[in-house]
Design a protein around this motif. Sequence first.
Motif, short mmCIF file in Angstrom:
data_model
loop_
_atom_site.label_atom_id
_atom_site.label_comp_id
_atom_site.label_asym_id
_atom_site.label_seq_id
_atom_site.Cartn_x
_atom_site.Cartn_y
_atom_site.Cartn_z
N ALA A 148 0.82 -1.21 0.00
CA ALA A 148 0.00 0.00 0.00
C ALA A 148 0.84 1.26 0.00
N SER A 149 2.09 1.15 0.44
CA SER A 149 2.89 2.37 0.56
C SER A 149 3.58 2.76 -0.75
N LEU A 150 3.46 1.90 -1.77
CA LEU A 150 4.06 2.25 -3.05
C LEU A 150 3.22 3.33 -3.74
N SER A 151 3.88 4.10 -4.61
CA SER A 151 3.09 5.06 -5.37
C SER A 151 2.39 4.31 -6.50
N TYR A 152 1.43 5.00 -7.09
CA TYR A 152 0.53 4.40 -8.06
C TYR A 152 1.28 3.65 -9.17
N GLY A 153 2.26 4.31 -9.76
CA GLY A 153 2.98 3.71 -10.87
C GLY A 153 3.70 2.44 -10.45
N TYR B 13 1.81 15.52 6.54
CA TYR B 13 2.47 14.34 7.11
C TYR B 13 1.48 13.18 7.20
N TYR B 14 1.84 12.03 6.59
CA TYR B 14 1.10 10.79 6.87
C TYR B 14 1.83 10.12 8.02
N GLY B 15 1.42 10.41 9.22
CA GLY B 15 2.17 9.89 10.36
C GLY B 15 3.57 10.46 10.32
N ALA B 38 5.38 13.93 -11.20
CA ALA B 38 5.56 12.48 -11.28
C ALA B 38 4.66 11.77 -10.26
N ASN B 39 4.69 10.48 -10.33
CA ASN B 39 3.94 9.68 -9.38
C ASN B 39 4.45 9.88 -7.97
N GLY B 40 3.51 9.99 -7.04
CA GLY B 40 3.89 10.09 -5.64
C GLY B 40 4.44 11.45 -5.26
N ALA B 41 4.24 12.45 -6.13
CA ALA B 41 4.78 13.78 -5.83
C ALA B 41 4.01 14.45 -4.70
N GLY B 42 2.76 14.05 -4.51
CA GLY B 42 1.96 14.67 -3.46
C GLY B 42 0.81 15.50 -4.01
N LYS B 43 0.48 15.30 -5.26
CA LYS B 43 -0.59 16.09 -5.88
C LYS B 43 -1.94 15.74 -5.27
N THR B 44 -2.20 14.45 -5.19
CA THR B 44 -3.48 14.03 -4.63
C THR B 44 -3.60 14.50 -3.19
N THR B 45 -2.53 14.36 -2.45
CA THR B 45 -2.54 14.78 -1.06
C THR B 45 -2.90 16.26 -0.94
N THR B 46 -2.31 17.05 -1.81
CA THR B 46 -2.59 18.49 -1.79
C THR B 46 -4.06 18.77 -2.09
N LEU B 87 -12.68 12.81 -7.33
CA LEU B 87 -11.58 12.15 -6.63
C LEU B 87 -10.79 11.21 -7.52
N GLU B 88 -9.53 11.05 -7.17
CA GLU B 88 -8.71 10.04 -7.81
C GLU B 88 -9.27 8.67 -7.42
N GLY B 89 -9.35 7.78 -8.38
CA GLY B 89 -9.93 6.47 -8.08
C GLY B 89 -11.43 6.51 -8.10
N GLU B 196 -3.09 16.34 -13.52
CA GLU B 196 -3.21 15.53 -14.72
C GLU B 196 -1.86 14.88 -15.08
N GLN B 197 -1.92 13.63 -15.46
CA GLN B 197 -0.71 12.94 -15.90
C GLN B 197 -0.41 13.23 -17.36
N ASN B 198 -1.47 13.40 -18.12
CA ASN B 198 -1.30 13.72 -19.53
C ASN B 198 -0.91 15.19 -19.64
N1 LIG Z 1 -2.40 6.86 3.31
C1 LIG Z 1 -1.08 7.05 3.13
N2 LIG Z 1 -0.23 6.61 4.07
C2 LIG Z 1 1.10 6.77 3.91
N3 LIG Z 1 1.66 7.36 2.85
C3 LIG Z 1 0.86 7.82 1.88
C4 LIG Z 1 -0.55 7.67 1.96
N4 LIG Z 1 -1.11 8.20 0.86
C5 LIG Z 1 -0.08 8.66 0.13
N5 LIG Z 1 1.10 8.44 0.73
C6 LIG Z 1 2.42 8.81 0.24
O1 LIG Z 1 2.46 10.20 0.06
C7 LIG Z 1 3.15 10.53 -1.13
C8 LIG Z 1 2.29 11.44 -2.02
O2 LIG Z 1 1.19 10.70 -2.50
P1 LIG Z 1 0.08 11.31 -3.49
O3 LIG Z 1 -0.95 10.23 -3.68
O4 LIG Z 1 -0.37 12.59 -2.97
O5 LIG Z 1 0.89 11.50 -4.84
P2 LIG Z 1 0.38 11.89 -6.29
O6 LIG Z 1 1.21 12.99 -6.70
O7 LIG Z 1 -1.07 12.08 -6.30
O8 LIG Z 1 0.81 10.60 -7.11
P3 LIG Z 1 0.03 9.84 -8.31
O9 LIG Z 1 0.38 10.52 -9.53
O10 LIG Z 1 0.63 8.46 -8.28
O11 LIG Z 1 -1.41 9.83 -7.99
C9 LIG Z 1 3.51 9.23 -1.81
O12 LIG Z 1 4.86 8.97 -1.59
C10 LIG Z 1 2.70 8.19 -1.12
O13 LIG Z 1 3.41 6.97 -1.02
#
Ligand SMILES: Nc1ncnc2c1ncn2[C@@H]1O[C@H](COP(=O)(O)OP(=O)(O)OP(=O)(O)O)[C@@H](O)[C@H]1O
Lengths: 251, 239, 402, 339, 291
Positions: A148-153, B13-15, B38-46, B87-89, B196-198
């Motif tokens: 679950a901790s991996l990013s989407y890709g 912070y996620y924990g 890129a993936n995991g940059a934190g966009k969704t979180t923001t 929402l994403e997903g 957006e990824q595209n």
């Molecule tokens: N529930 C969670 N618990 C712990 N870490 C998380 C959680 N959700 C996201 N993360 C981490 O926070 C970081 C940012 O995630 P986020 O989903 O915001 O990225 P993103 O830019 O939307 O990526 P993507 O393009 O893959 O959707 C990632 O490294 C992810 O692993």
Amino acid sequence: MLETNNVTINFGGLIAVNNVSIKVQPHKITALIGPNGAGKTTLFNCISGVYKPTSGEVILDGQHLEGKRGFQINAAGIARTYQVINLFWKMSVLENVLVGMNSRLKASFWDSLLSTKKKREEERRIHERAHELLQFVHLDEYADAPAASLSYGKQRLLEIVRGLASDPKVILLDEPAAGMNTAEKAELDILLNKIIEMGVTILVVEHDMKLIMDVSDYIYVLCNGMLLAEGDPDKIQKNPEVIAAYLGGDE
Amino acid sequence: MAKLLELIDFHYYYGNIHSVKGINMHVEEGEMVTLIGANGAGKTTTLQSISGLTKRKGIQGRILFNGKEIQTYPGSKVAGLGIAQALEGRHIFSKLTVDENLRMGAYLRKDTKNIKDDIDSVYKRFPRLLERRNQLGGTLSGGEQQMLAIGRCLLSRPKLMLLDEPSLGLAPLIVKEIFIAINEINREGTTVLFVEQNSKIALSTAHRGYVMQTGEIVMSDTCKNLMENTEVKKAYLGV
Amino acid sequence: AAPKTEEPKTEEPSKQQPETKEPEGEEEPSGETFRISTYLQLSGSNAEAGNNAKNGIDLAVKYINENGGFNGAQVVVDHYDTTGSTEEAVKIVQKVLENKSADAIIGSVNSNEVSACISYINEAELYNFGLGTSATWMEDQSMIWTFRASANNNRIAPLDVDMILELGYDTVAIISGTDDTGSSTATAFEKACAEKGLTVTTRQECDTADTDFSGQITQILATDPDTIFMSLIGDTFGPFVKQLRNMGYNGMLACKECFSTAYQEVAGYENSNYIAFVYPYVPYNSVEECTIPYMRSMLEKYYAEYGKCPTHESAYRGWDTMMAMWEASKIAGSNESDALREATHKVKIDGLGGTLDYTKGDREGYSAFNSFVLVDGQNILLDEWLSSGGYEAYKTATGRDR
Amino acid sequence: MNILNIQKKLPLIVGLAVLLCALPFLVRFVAGNQYPLLIMCIILIYIIAVSGLDILFGYSGQISLGHAAFFTLGAYTSGLLNIYFNLPLYLTIPAGTILATLIGALLAYPASKLKFHFLSLATVAFGEITYYFLYKSPGGFTRDFKGINVISIGFLGEDYLKWYFFLLAFVVIVLLGKTSLIKSRTGRAFISIRENTHAADGMGINVRKNKIIAFAVSAFLTGLAGALYVHLIKYISPETSMQKQSVLFLTMLLFGGTASIMGTIMGVVCIEVLMEAIRPLQEYQMLFYGVLLLIVIVALPGGIYGGLKNVAQNIRKAALKRLGRNTDNQKKVEKGGEA
Amino acid sequence: MFKILLINGLIIGGVYGLIALGYSLIYRASGLMSFAQGDMITLGAYLGLTFYSILRLPFFLSFILTFACAFIVGVLLEKGVIRALLNKSVLPIYIVLATIAISYIIQNATQALFGTTTLRFPQVFSTATLTISGITAQTEAFACLVISLALMFLLHLFMTKTKFGTAMRSAAMDPLAAESCGINTSMSTGITWALAAAIASIAGMLLGPMYGVYTTLGSVVGRKGFAGAVVGGYGNMYGAMVGGIILGLVETFVAGYWTGTYKNLIAYAILILFLFVKPTGIFNEKAIQDV
Ligand SMILES: Nc1ncnc2c1ncn2[C@@H]1O[C@H](COP(=O)(O)OP(=O)(O)OP(=O)(O)O)[C@@H](O)[C@H]1O
Ligand SMILES: Nc1ncnc2c1ncn2[C@@H]1O[C@H](COP(=O)(O)OP(=O)(O)OP(=O)(O)O)[C@@H](O)[C@H]1O
Ligand SMILES: [Mg+2]
Ligand SMILES: [Mg+2]
């Protein structure tokens, strides 16, 4: 090698897949494209045993698969990934791959319970193999992290190696590039070719045309549950019906 | 123009995982802004933090909407201010019909008379949904769900609309249509912020863009300038 | 008039001889105090009985301690709650026995629990009284350490049959609980019926936690019995009688025990009319109602202590038990289990329900009982009721000629 | 590699063994009587039973609210075989265990299809049926509500010290077996089913079969525990198969933390000791128990073990952070110095 | 005889159905399972008793007060326990365990407050029995059936036809999406639990006069109610009622034509068979997993 003959799938009146026949050639990448709701995922689900076809047959190397259960189909040599990522979230990345190998393992329940030599040898072997596979997609460093901790890709990549872990003859990929950015898509392109080199045949559903046109050897186009067109990428790209229903005008 | 939305030194912070590391960004009224990375940059979180959908105790810094601090508001209250998010997903209500899903989008609206018209206009935009209007959300195809998610978002008639990867899983034709729709919506007066990824289509649609990498904003400019930036070209446009 | 009870003989504290007993070190905690452990169901479905018994015991202990205790030793009671689980009861008893923390044990009002624990206590050779009314656990003659100061349902059952015959009935239906007391009493009753020529039309059973009896009642009513014998437990009595009346039966009922005020509350007073039973004693709604001197003096104490009359006759069982033990300690002049056990066989005192006589050697206190009938909230002696024309009134009131 | 691992852990294992062996003597010395030993024996038995439940719920994700039924099945079978046929206990205890296992597998055959809530109802119903059956059996062969008094294991008798070591051996074997099973393909199959049944099926795992195996293994352990328990306590009654006992098992499991060896042990020990400790509260013990349980659940969801692990982790993290911050500060100081 | 059993079966089934409604409501509107629902009945009965019998308020007022108090208890329960757990996103089973703990607390606290004596809940309806085509039945029991049927319709309409009901269901399906639509999920679950508690209190007020009020009043019928809810199709209001009634009928007919001894055993055996043979519930809520 894998083929469907006149497969029809009916959801209480709604015909999601209508009389579709496709053939997947060995060691080639075959693509399945089509507008949203065309029935691509449904067809995948039918091949991998989630749904039973209402009529028609699914054949892998002469063996009938229709109506078999998912785990039997996996054992027969078909692995898959999901459109919505479907990992074992709380298990580690490594364990996800190990689970993928399940249908190829020999150790019995008693071996497991008693930790026999057979089991220990096998465990050692599959751990090595799993690490190899993870290295293959550069996920080895995350082996002990929960999926679950991996990013989407990365989750997508993990899903693919988990599928490969069962040494399938064919792997079905449902939108592997979704959620990836351009750079990652390029990597995916390379990965798909590597998988073919491993001797695994690919059937892929994807909406990213650049990727599809790049990698695939043969394309089927589904629309409203029916086969609209088939052929090699060049032919499909020029097919006016496909352009109208799916690709849209070029810009 | 007034700043409708502003993030000031925003951390998340996620924990123990520090996933957004002090970003500053803003969206002006009537603007269309994109956030790529890129993936995991934190966009969704923001995005989800703006909407009040992440755990509030993970937030540090300030989020201002119309000059009001909203970083402590729960999601439903933020929605009440006029911020809606696809929402994403997708997050479709799986056991509600398409129609009911859309009505839930209009949950907070008082002008019940106009809801019907708005639903019809969503159906006009996505005829596929009209065909499926009594089907349960959970049984829709991936792309159909994405359309529904966007439609549901539209129905709240938000001041600020947040879209998280709206093109995900959509057929090329529909992707084009979606962005045409987003453009229209924006022109009709709704402020839009989307992830957006595209990147190509994102940068050619929006006015301004932010580029995010591992929790930080590394670039921000007008889309035109970003498209010409060599780094962006290399990393995001695949040129 | 009262049942056959004389004035209690002695109430003055007996002078004790402290020199006879010498504390024997740590494994014998007697001496200054006499410790009694009880295991009672204090919470859960039959807790009403358990708590009344607890009150009865505590009251008696207070009285005994004020009057010299057990040969000078103050009595201390440790109560344990079985929560209605036999398993828990066994654990408690084992704990008490292992810790050697008691000089005597008083057992549960739930016969199941007594059955489960009795053999351990006997193995440990500890002085013990049971509080249940089932026959089963007193049947085993090898359990020589256990006594009882409450009624034995198997002795009552034949008297129940006699009472029903006396009322002139030929047929009876039985409703029985599936618990120890309920079913063993019903079985004894059935046997007595066969011997004495009373026809049993049907025997229906219900579970202890049931609330709905319409199926059983329908079956019972279909056999059209002259009367119905109820061998139930605790919380089932009230709803059963209520449902029975609501389903149209207004005739005489027979009951394995006195129909306590708590049951009447639930059944409704108007529905609790005409319930006949055989038992040593009956519950009272107020102290004034009671005309038996010894019972009345106990009720007065009880009322002073708890602000109400006992709601379940198990309070009497607790009191009687303590009194029998006290008497045994006086006779023995010692608080050793062995001596107490021997002495108990010589005990003959007045109990709340008549004479408690252990000289027959069967470890049972009561052997003589009275027949009562519950009419308008009053427990009247059956003979009195019959002779005063109550039965005729009943016939006209209910329209039943039987 | 394996040997190296064991060597590393050797001092720990030896220490633990010594502690476990010394504990009963210590306890008996302190308490001055055997009763605490009895409780320790019960704890050991419950560890076996709850381990069974853990395999079912913790690992394979199937809920059971009727697990006490397997416990009583094992107990009654062993007890009754001994009573009626005078069979030796070394036959009856395995017989009870096997019967429980068979019935578990049989029940699992249809039950494995059921979703969470429906499975919980099915298991509740199974527990109730077992209870009513034992409580009022055809011909009264189970001695009905009276329960059965049985003999103790001959060479152990009433000596709880001997019992302790006897049971300890069982527990060690059971836990070793459990560990080995969990770290195998079967264990991974269980977990994958729990995590994502759908994907497990797609990955070639025979979900039905594995669920049935999990049920059978679980019933085996719980049945074994029951068969041992009945000869320790020398008495069993139908009430033991009621929901309350099943809930007790579940409480122990959840209290400690699911899907771990330590969690099971901690849960059983804590709850059993707690139950003993609150017995003097008499009729208020369940109130106290309920309140305490609630507090722990709300404060430490994930069980004590999970909670402790979290705390340990946080402490470590905090320590690291402190270290990190210190270095940061140092840097700042240095910078300040420069400026 | 058949008719008598039928009517009595229907009536006890109505009681089970009423309880089943509470279970179904909680499941439908929050996706959770409560094992304290039976004890909420007990609590309701004691509350009703306090107002009506001890404080001697008029019945209608007592009814409203009981309802209100139970509602508040439900809210507190949700805010204090359920929400705290939901916020920590624990396994749902921990919530089940928490409700079991609550059930222990209610049972013991009511005992500590009111004692072990079965208390009499004064007759509300006339003591006269009701006669339906020659068959007599308890008036309260009949009232119970009528009220539960009415509640069933109301709840069903509320859950499926009103905006707020749909919102509650949405919140159960996907809290994140619900929040983003502006649905206050915390309030929604709060109201769910409060409503369920309030329904239980109605059941308590109705059962009290029938069986008397004691601490374990709700726990046994509660279990039957749960069974009824599941059989009917968990989460479906009509299903809850039908499931409850089926259970009531089965029990009554088994006891009436066959044996009271094995009444419960057979009821549960049929239930288990039913689950295995037709695991979809009557109202087609899917009980089996896709695999
Ligand atoms: N529930 C969670 N618990 C712990 N870490 C998380 C959680 N959700 C996201 N993360 C981490 O926070 C970081 C940012 O995630 P986020 O989903 O915001 O990225 P993103 O830019 O939307 O990526 P993507 O393009 O893959 O959707 C990632 O490294 C992810 O692993
Ligand atoms: N269980 C079901 N019940 C009813 N209709 C269904 C069900 N599953 C799928 N459908 C319908 O069948 C059609 C085909 O769906 P499918 O998921 O195969 O589309 P797809 O080609 O994968 O589309 P996308 O590219 O959007 O993922 C859709 O219109 C969908 O609504
Ligand atoms: Mg699809
Ligand atoms: Mg994202």
